[in-house]
Design a protein around this motif. Structure first.
Motif, PDB file in Angstrom:
ATOM      1  N   LEU A 161       0.848  -1.187   0.000  1.00 57.46           N
ATOM      2  CA  LEU A 161       0.000   0.000   0.000  1.00 57.46           C
ATOM      3  C   LEU A 161       0.888   1.244   0.000  1.00 57.46           C
ATOM      4  O   LEU A 161       1.370   1.676   1.042  1.00 57.46           O
ATOM      5  N   THR A 162       1.104   1.788  -1.161  1.00 55.19           N
ATOM      6  CA  THR A 162       1.947   2.976  -1.282  1.00 55.19           C
ATOM      7  C   THR A 162       1.276   4.174  -0.611  1.00 55.19           C
ATOM      8  O   THR A 162       0.085   4.410  -0.788  1.00 55.19           O
ATOM      9  N   GLY A 163       2.061   4.899   0.175  1.00 55.28           N
ATOM     10  CA  GLY A 163       1.548   6.110   0.810  1.00 55.28           C
ATOM     11  C   GLY A 163       0.661   5.879   2.012  1.00 55.28           C
ATOM     12  O   GLY A 163      -0.033   6.784   2.465  1.00 55.28           O
ATOM     13  N   PHE A 233      -0.938  20.984  -4.084  1.00 53.35           N
ATOM     14  CA  PHE A 233      -1.035  21.794  -5.293  1.00 53.35           C
ATOM     15  C   PHE A 233      -1.879  23.019  -4.969  1.00 53.35           C
ATOM     16  O   PHE A 233      -2.495  23.100  -3.908  1.00 53.35           O
ATOM     17  N   ASN A 234      -1.898  23.979  -5.877  1.00 52.14           N
ATOM     18  CA  ASN A 234      -2.663  25.204  -5.653  1.00 52.14           C
ATOM     19  C   ASN A 234      -4.019  25.071  -6.344  1.00 52.14           C
ATOM     20  O   ASN A 234      -4.109  25.112  -7.568  1.00 52.14           O
ATOM     21  N   GLY A 289       1.599  11.350  -2.447  1.00 49.48           N
ATOM     22  CA  GLY A 289       2.150  11.076  -3.766  1.00 49.48           C
ATOM     23  C   GLY A 289       3.227  12.072  -4.164  1.00 49.48           C
ATOM     24  O   GLY A 289       4.268  11.700  -4.720  1.00 49.48           O
ATOM     25  N   GLU A 290       2.986  13.339  -3.858  1.00 50.91           N
ATOM     26  CA  GLU A 290       3.963  14.387  -4.178  1.00 50.91           C
ATOM     27  C   GLU A 290       5.257  14.173  -3.396  1.00 50.91           C
ATOM     28  O   GLU A 290       6.352  14.305  -3.949  1.00 50.91           O
ATOM     29  N   LEU A 294       9.020  13.402  -4.888  1.00 52.32           N
ATOM     30  CA  LEU A 294      10.168  14.263  -4.565  1.00 52.32           C
ATOM     31  C   LEU A 294      11.299  13.472  -3.936  1.00 52.32           C
ATOM     32  O   LEU A 294      12.470  13.700  -4.243  1.00 52.32           O
ATOM     33  N   LEU A 295      10.966  12.531  -3.055  1.00 48.50           N
ATOM     34  CA  LEU A 295      11.994  11.729  -2.402  1.00 48.50           C
ATOM     35  C   LEU A 295      12.684  10.812  -3.390  1.00 48.50           C
ATOM     36  O   LEU A 295      13.900  10.561  -3.302  1.00 48.50           O
ATOM     37  N   GLN A 296      11.941  10.303  -4.349  1.00 54.04           N
ATOM     38  CA  GLN A 296      12.518   9.447  -5.380  1.00 54.04           C
ATOM     39  C   GLN A 296      13.486  10.249  -6.260  1.00 54.04           C
ATOM     40  O   GLN A 296      14.565   9.766  -6.628  1.00 54.04           O
TER      41      GLN A 296
END
Length: 299
Positions: A161-163, A233-234, A289-290, A294-296
Protein backbone atom coordinates in the motif's frame (compact mmCIF):
# COMPACT_ATOMS: atom_id res chain seq x y z
CA UNK A 1 -10.16 -9.45 -15.50
CA UNK A 2 -11.11 -12.29 -13.15
CA UNK A 3 -12.17 -10.09 -10.24
CA UNK A 4 -12.56 -6.31 -10.11
CA UNK A 5 -12.59 -4.40 -6.82
CA UNK A 6 -14.77 -1.33 -7.40
CA UNK A 7 -14.33 1.34 -4.71
CA UNK A 8 -17.18 3.71 -3.93
CA UNK A 9 -16.28 7.34 -4.48
CA UNK A 10 -18.56 8.87 -1.83
CA UNK A 11 -21.14 7.24 0.44
CA UNK A 12 -22.70 4.40 -1.50
CA UNK A 13 -26.44 4.73 -2.08
CA UNK A 14 -26.20 7.47 -4.70
CA UNK A 15 -22.64 6.84 -5.87
CA UNK A 16 -22.10 6.11 -9.57
CA UNK A 17 -20.44 2.78 -8.71
CA UNK A 18 -23.72 1.53 -7.24
CA UNK A 19 -24.93 0.48 -10.69
CA UNK A 20 -22.59 -2.53 -10.35
CA UNK A 21 -24.21 -5.88 -9.54
CA UNK A 22 -21.44 -7.34 -7.35
CA UNK A 23 -20.63 -10.87 -6.23
CA UNK A 24 -20.17 -9.41 -2.76
CA UNK A 25 -20.29 -6.00 -1.07
CA UNK A 26 -17.90 -4.74 1.59
CA UNK A 27 -18.47 -2.01 4.17
CA UNK A 28 -15.34 -0.82 5.95
CA UNK A 29 -15.29 1.11 9.25
CA UNK A 30 -17.28 4.32 9.08
CA UNK A 31 -16.57 7.65 10.74
CA UNK A 32 -17.78 11.25 10.57
CA UNK A 33 -16.58 12.30 7.14
CA UNK A 34 -18.15 14.21 4.23
CA UNK A 35 -20.87 15.20 6.68
CA UNK A 36 -22.20 18.02 4.48
CA UNK A 37 -23.15 15.43 1.87
CA UNK A 38 -23.69 12.16 3.76
CA UNK A 39 -25.25 13.47 6.96
CA UNK A 40 -24.24 14.93 10.30
CA UNK A 41 -24.51 11.70 12.33
CA UNK A 42 -22.97 8.26 12.09
CA UNK A 43 -26.45 6.76 11.61
CA UNK A 44 -27.14 8.98 8.61
CA UNK A 45 -23.76 8.11 7.11
CA UNK A 46 -24.40 4.40 7.74
CA UNK A 47 -27.70 4.70 5.89
CA UNK A 48 -25.85 5.99 2.82
CA UNK A 49 -23.14 3.30 3.10
CA UNK A 50 -25.80 0.59 3.45
CA UNK A 51 -26.91 1.43 -0.07
CA UNK A 52 -24.24 -0.93 -1.44
CA UNK A 53 -25.91 -3.94 0.22
CA UNK A 54 -27.58 -5.84 -2.62
CA UNK A 55 -30.61 -8.15 -2.63
CA UNK A 56 -29.64 -11.81 -2.18
CA UNK A 57 -25.92 -11.01 -2.19
CA UNK A 58 -23.40 -11.42 0.61
CA UNK A 59 -21.95 -8.43 2.44
CA UNK A 60 -18.85 -8.29 4.66
CA UNK A 61 -19.04 -5.64 7.37
CA UNK A 62 -16.07 -4.33 9.36
CA UNK A 63 -16.39 -3.61 13.10
CA UNK A 64 -18.70 -0.61 13.53
CA UNK A 65 -19.78 1.79 16.29
CA UNK A 66 -22.66 0.31 18.31
CA UNK A 67 -25.13 2.98 17.23
CA UNK A 68 -24.92 2.03 13.53
CA UNK A 69 -24.93 -1.75 13.68
CA UNK A 70 -28.72 -1.89 13.57
CA UNK A 71 -28.72 0.11 10.31
CA UNK A 72 -26.66 -2.56 8.54
CA UNK A 73 -28.51 -5.42 10.23
CA UNK A 74 -31.91 -4.06 9.16
CA UNK A 75 -30.83 -3.35 5.58
CA UNK A 76 -29.25 -6.80 5.23
CA UNK A 77 -32.37 -8.51 6.58
CA UNK A 78 -34.73 -6.50 4.36
CA UNK A 79 -32.73 -7.38 1.25
CA UNK A 80 -32.07 -11.02 2.08
CA UNK A 81 -28.33 -10.33 2.14
CA UNK A 82 -26.11 -12.73 4.08
CA UNK A 83 -24.08 -10.50 6.41
CA UNK A 84 -20.62 -11.55 7.56
CA UNK A 85 -19.53 -9.41 10.50
CA UNK A 86 -15.86 -9.03 11.35
CA UNK A 87 -15.30 -8.91 15.11
CA UNK A 88 -12.35 -7.24 16.85
CA UNK A 89 -12.31 -10.02 19.44
CA UNK A 90 -11.44 -12.50 16.68
CA UNK A 91 -8.29 -10.60 15.66
CA UNK A 92 -5.14 -11.13 17.72
CA UNK A 93 -1.87 -9.41 16.92
CA UNK A 94 1.14 -11.57 17.80
CA UNK A 95 3.92 -9.12 16.96
CA UNK A 96 4.61 -5.91 15.06
CA UNK A 97 7.70 -4.23 13.63
CA UNK A 98 8.38 -1.69 10.91
CA UNK A 99 8.41 -4.63 8.47
CA UNK A 100 4.82 -5.62 9.23
CA UNK A 101 2.65 -7.67 11.60
CA UNK A 102 1.95 -11.29 12.49
CA UNK A 103 -1.60 -12.03 13.60
CA UNK A 104 -4.26 -14.69 14.17
CA UNK A 105 -7.80 -14.39 12.86
CA UNK A 106 -10.88 -16.51 13.51
CA UNK A 107 -13.32 -16.20 10.63
CA UNK A 108 -16.74 -17.81 10.40
CA UNK A 109 -15.11 -20.74 8.63
CA UNK A 110 -11.68 -21.34 10.11
CA UNK A 111 -8.80 -20.19 12.29
CA UNK A 112 -5.84 -18.55 10.60
CA UNK A 113 -2.66 -18.74 12.68
CA UNK A 114 0.29 -16.36 12.50
CA UNK A 115 -0.53 -14.70 9.19
CA UNK A 116 1.90 -12.00 8.07
CA UNK A 117 1.02 -8.70 6.44
CA UNK A 118 3.77 -6.21 5.45
CA UNK A 119 1.76 -3.21 6.71
CA UNK A 120 1.84 -1.48 10.06
CA UNK A 121 -1.01 -0.17 12.21
CA UNK A 122 -3.80 -1.95 14.05
CA UNK A 123 -6.35 -0.71 11.52
CA UNK A 124 -4.57 -2.70 8.81
CA UNK A 125 -5.30 -5.91 10.72
CA UNK A 126 -8.99 -5.02 10.58
CA UNK A 127 -8.69 -4.35 6.86
CA UNK A 128 -6.90 -7.67 6.40
CA UNK A 129 -9.62 -9.52 8.32
CA UNK A 130 -12.30 -7.91 6.13
CA UNK A 131 -10.37 -8.97 3.01
CA UNK A 132 -10.04 -12.53 4.32
CA UNK A 133 -13.78 -12.81 4.90
CA UNK A 134 -14.46 -11.42 1.44
CA UNK A 135 -12.10 -13.90 -0.25
CA UNK A 136 -13.58 -16.75 1.78
CA UNK A 137 -17.11 -15.88 0.71
CA UNK A 138 -16.06 -15.95 -2.94
CA UNK A 139 -13.60 -18.87 -3.05
CA UNK A 140 -15.14 -21.34 -0.59
CA UNK A 141 -17.65 -22.28 -3.28
CA UNK A 142 -14.90 -22.83 -5.87
CA UNK A 143 -11.90 -24.51 -4.22
CA UNK A 144 -11.07 -26.66 -1.21
CA UNK A 145 -10.60 -25.05 2.20
CA UNK A 146 -6.87 -25.80 2.46
CA UNK A 147 -6.22 -24.07 -0.85
CA UNK A 148 -8.21 -21.00 0.25
CA UNK A 149 -6.08 -20.82 3.40
CA UNK A 150 -2.85 -21.03 1.37
CA UNK A 151 -3.99 -18.44 -1.16
CA UNK A 152 -4.96 -16.00 1.60
CA UNK A 153 -1.68 -16.48 3.45
CA UNK A 154 0.42 -15.94 0.32
CA UNK A 155 -1.72 -13.04 -0.84
CA UNK A 156 -1.36 -11.14 2.43
CA UNK A 157 2.44 -11.48 2.30
CA UNK A 158 2.48 -9.69 -1.05
CA UNK A 159 0.28 -6.74 -0.08
CA UNK A 160 1.68 -3.31 -0.83
CA UNK A 161 0.00 0.00 0.00
CA UNK A 162 1.95 2.98 -1.28
CA UNK A 163 1.55 6.11 0.81
CA UNK A 164 -0.11 4.33 3.73
CA UNK A 165 2.15 4.35 6.78
CA UNK A 166 5.06 3.93 4.38
CA UNK A 167 8.54 4.29 5.86
CA UNK A 168 11.21 5.91 3.72
CA UNK A 169 14.75 5.61 5.04
CA UNK A 170 16.82 8.79 4.76
CA UNK A 171 19.20 10.53 7.16
CA UNK A 172 16.06 11.17 9.20
CA UNK A 173 13.36 8.50 8.97
CA UNK A 174 10.32 9.70 6.99
CA UNK A 175 6.81 8.33 7.44
CA UNK A 176 4.39 8.94 4.55
CA UNK A 177 0.68 8.51 5.25
CA UNK A 178 -2.59 9.50 3.61
CA UNK A 179 -4.61 10.16 6.78
CA UNK A 180 -7.31 12.74 6.01
CA UNK A 181 -10.05 12.34 8.65
CA UNK A 182 -10.00 12.59 12.45
CA UNK A 183 -10.37 8.80 12.72
CA UNK A 184 -7.46 8.12 10.37
CA UNK A 185 -5.28 10.68 12.17
CA UNK A 186 -6.07 8.91 15.46
CA UNK A 187 -4.92 5.64 13.86
CA UNK A 188 -1.76 7.32 12.54
CA UNK A 189 -0.88 8.82 15.93
CA UNK A 190 -1.53 5.50 17.70
CA UNK A 191 0.81 3.67 15.31
CA UNK A 192 3.53 6.30 15.72
CA UNK A 193 3.34 5.90 19.49
CA UNK A 194 3.49 2.10 19.25
CA UNK A 195 6.34 1.71 16.76
CA UNK A 196 8.57 4.76 16.54
CA UNK A 197 11.21 6.14 18.87
CA UNK A 198 12.26 9.72 18.17
CA UNK A 199 13.37 12.95 19.77
CA UNK A 200 11.09 15.33 17.83
CA UNK A 201 8.11 14.63 15.57
CA UNK A 202 8.09 17.03 12.60
CA UNK A 203 4.81 16.93 10.68
CA UNK A 204 4.44 18.20 7.13
CA UNK A 205 0.71 18.43 6.46
CA UNK A 206 -1.63 19.50 3.70
CA UNK A 207 -5.41 19.10 3.71
CA UNK A 208 -8.30 19.22 1.28
CA UNK A 209 -10.92 21.84 2.05
CA UNK A 210 -13.70 19.36 2.88
CA UNK A 211 -11.81 17.99 5.89
CA UNK A 212 -12.48 18.76 9.57
CA UNK A 213 -9.66 21.21 10.14
CA UNK A 214 -10.34 21.81 13.85
CA UNK A 215 -10.67 18.13 14.85
CA UNK A 216 -7.56 17.13 12.89
CA UNK A 217 -5.66 20.07 14.35
CA UNK A 218 -6.45 19.03 17.93
CA UNK A 219 -4.95 15.59 17.26
CA UNK A 220 -1.84 16.80 15.45
CA UNK A 221 -1.11 19.68 17.81
CA UNK A 222 -1.01 17.22 20.72
CA UNK A 223 1.23 14.83 18.75
CA UNK A 224 3.73 16.97 16.85
CA UNK A 225 6.68 18.99 18.12
CA UNK A 226 6.81 21.03 14.93
CA UNK A 227 4.26 21.47 12.13
CA UNK A 228 4.86 22.68 8.59
CA UNK A 229 1.61 23.40 6.75
CA UNK A 230 1.81 23.03 2.99
CA UNK A 231 -0.21 22.31 -0.17
CA UNK A 232 0.02 19.36 -2.56
CA UNK A 233 -1.03 21.79 -5.29
CA UNK A 234 -2.66 25.20 -5.65
CA UNK A 235 -6.39 24.60 -6.10
CA UNK A 236 -9.64 25.94 -4.57
CA UNK A 237 -10.28 22.44 -3.13
CA UNK A 238 -7.11 22.67 -1.03
CA UNK A 239 -6.65 24.53 2.25
CA UNK A 240 -4.02 27.21 1.77
CA UNK A 241 -1.04 26.60 4.04
CA UNK A 242 -1.63 29.96 5.73
CA UNK A 243 -5.23 28.99 6.51
CA UNK A 244 -4.07 25.89 8.40
CA UNK A 245 -1.56 27.93 10.39
CA UNK A 246 -4.16 30.56 11.25
CA UNK A 247 -6.73 27.97 12.36
CA UNK A 248 -4.30 25.98 14.49
CA UNK A 249 -2.38 28.90 15.97
CA UNK A 250 -5.50 29.71 18.00
CA UNK A 251 -4.96 26.65 20.19
CA UNK A 252 -1.24 25.95 19.85
CA UNK A 253 1.92 27.40 21.29
CA UNK A 254 4.08 24.93 19.33
CA UNK A 255 6.20 25.76 16.30
CA UNK A 256 3.94 25.96 13.24
CA UNK A 257 4.68 27.65 9.93
CA UNK A 258 3.32 27.82 6.39
CA UNK A 259 5.36 26.79 3.34
CA UNK A 260 2.96 26.51 0.39
CA UNK A 261 5.39 24.59 -1.83
CA UNK A 262 5.37 20.90 -0.88
CA UNK A 263 8.90 20.57 -2.29
CA UNK A 264 10.21 23.38 -0.10
CA UNK A 265 8.25 22.16 2.95
CA UNK A 266 9.85 18.72 2.71
CA UNK A 267 13.29 20.25 2.15
CA UNK A 268 12.92 22.44 5.24
CA UNK A 269 11.76 19.50 7.34
CA UNK A 270 14.75 17.42 6.23
CA UNK A 271 17.25 20.25 6.72
CA UNK A 272 16.08 21.05 10.26
CA UNK A 273 15.60 17.44 11.42
CA UNK A 274 18.24 15.46 13.21
CA UNK A 275 18.88 11.74 12.79
CA UNK A 276 16.99 11.07 16.04
CA UNK A 277 13.85 12.87 14.83
CA UNK A 278 10.91 11.55 12.80
CA UNK A 279 9.36 13.37 9.83
CA UNK A 280 5.73 12.55 9.05
CA UNK A 281 4.19 13.73 5.76
CA UNK A 282 0.41 13.40 5.86
CA UNK A 283 -3.01 14.92 5.18
CA UNK A 284 -4.00 13.60 1.76
CA UNK A 285 -3.17 10.99 -0.87
CA UNK A 286 -2.15 13.91 -3.10
CA UNK A 287 0.50 15.15 -0.67
CA UNK A 288 1.71 11.59 -0.03
CA UNK A 289 2.15 11.08 -3.77
CA UNK A 290 3.96 14.39 -4.18
CA UNK A 291 6.31 13.59 -1.28
CA UNK A 292 7.15 10.14 -2.63
CA UNK A 293 7.87 11.60 -6.07
CA UNK A 294 10.17 14.26 -4.57
CA UNK A 295 11.99 11.73 -2.40
CA UNK A 296 12.52 9.45 -5.38
CA UNK A 297 13.95 12.32 -7.42
CA UNK A 298 16.37 13.27 -4.63
CA UNK A 299 17.86 9.79 -4.21
Amino acid sequence: VDFAVVEVGLGGRLDATNIVDPIISVITQISLEHTRILGETLKEIAGEKAGVIKTNRSVVIAPQPMQVQSVFEKTSANRGAAACWVSLKHIKRNSQSLSGQFFDFQSENQLYKNLFIPLIGEHQLINAAVAICCVEQILMKMVVVDLVHALISEGLKKVKLTGRLQVVERKTKILIDSAHSPASFEALWKTIQELFCYNRLIVVIGLMRDKNLKAIGEIMISAADEIIATQAFNNPRVYQAEEIVQAWSDFSIKSICAIPSAHEALQVAQSTARKSDLICVTGSIYLAGEALKLLQQSQ
